[in-house]
Write an enzyme that holds these catalytic residues in place. Sequence first.
Site, mmCIF file in Angstrom:
data_model
loop_
_atom_site.group_PDB
_atom_site.id
_atom_site.type_symbol
_atom_site.label_atom_id
_atom_site.label_comp_id
_atom_site.label_asym_id
_atom_site.label_seq_id
_atom_site.Cartn_x
_atom_site.Cartn_y
_atom_site.Cartn_z
ATOM 1 N N LYS A 68 0.877 -1.177 0.000
ATOM 2 C CA LYS A 68 0.000 0.000 0.000
ATOM 3 C C LYS A 68 0.909 1.220 0.000
ATOM 4 O O LYS A 68 1.547 1.544 0.990
ATOM 5 C CB LYS A 68 -0.926 0.032 1.201
ATOM 6 C CG LYS A 68 -1.887 1.214 1.143
ATOM 7 C CD LYS A 68 -2.893 1.224 2.259
ATOM 8 C CE LYS A 68 -3.832 2.399 2.093
ATOM 9 N NZ LYS A 68 -4.742 2.540 3.212
ATOM 10 N N LYS A 93 -1.810 -1.600 -3.885
ATOM 11 C CA LYS A 93 -2.743 -0.470 -3.874
ATOM 12 C C LYS A 93 -1.957 0.826 -3.886
ATOM 13 O O LYS A 93 -1.131 1.012 -2.996
ATOM 14 C CB LYS A 93 -3.615 -0.560 -2.620
ATOM 15 C CG LYS A 93 -4.630 0.543 -2.477
ATOM 16 C CD LYS A 93 -5.450 0.350 -1.212
ATOM 17 C CE LYS A 93 -6.460 1.465 -1.069
ATOM 18 N NZ LYS A 93 -7.242 1.345 0.148
#
Length: 140
Positions: free
Chosen positions: A7, A60
Site C-alpha cells: 500500500k 494499492k
Amino acid sequence: ILSYTAKYASAYYGPFRDALDSHPGFGDKKTYQQDPANGREALIEAALDAAEGADMLMVKPGMPYLDIIRRLKDNSDLPIAAYHVSGEYAMLKAAVEKGWLDEKAVVLETLTCFKRAGADIILTYYAKQAAKWIKEDGLY
C-alpha cells in the site's frame, strides 16, 4: 486473509479522502505506507505477510504499480490482487466526460493490463460496469 502487502503513499487516494473528509489532521500517512520509489520493500513485506498467514497479497493503487504486481506474481505462490483506487477511477471518468477517451475501451484495456501484469483479482469501482461490458461482448 487479504494482506495490504504493498500500500503505497499515493496521491491517487485523493478523491476517496475528499469524499470521506479523511485527510490527516496533521502530517501525512507516509509513516505507515510504502515509499513509491522503493520497489524492493514490497517483496520484503510479501515474504513477511506470507509467513504470517496471508492468503492473498494486494497492491494499492494498482495502475501506477504494475511492475510491483509483476514482481509479486513472480516471487510468490499466493494470489495477487490489484486495487484500482478512486484516483485512477476519477482520472478515467474525467477524461471520458471531456470526450478524450472511450470509457468502455479504456476501462477494459486498464483491467487487461492488471491481468497481464499478474493480478489474479482486480478490485475496481468499475466492477459492475465492466462485468456488464464483458458479458455483452461475450468475453466470458
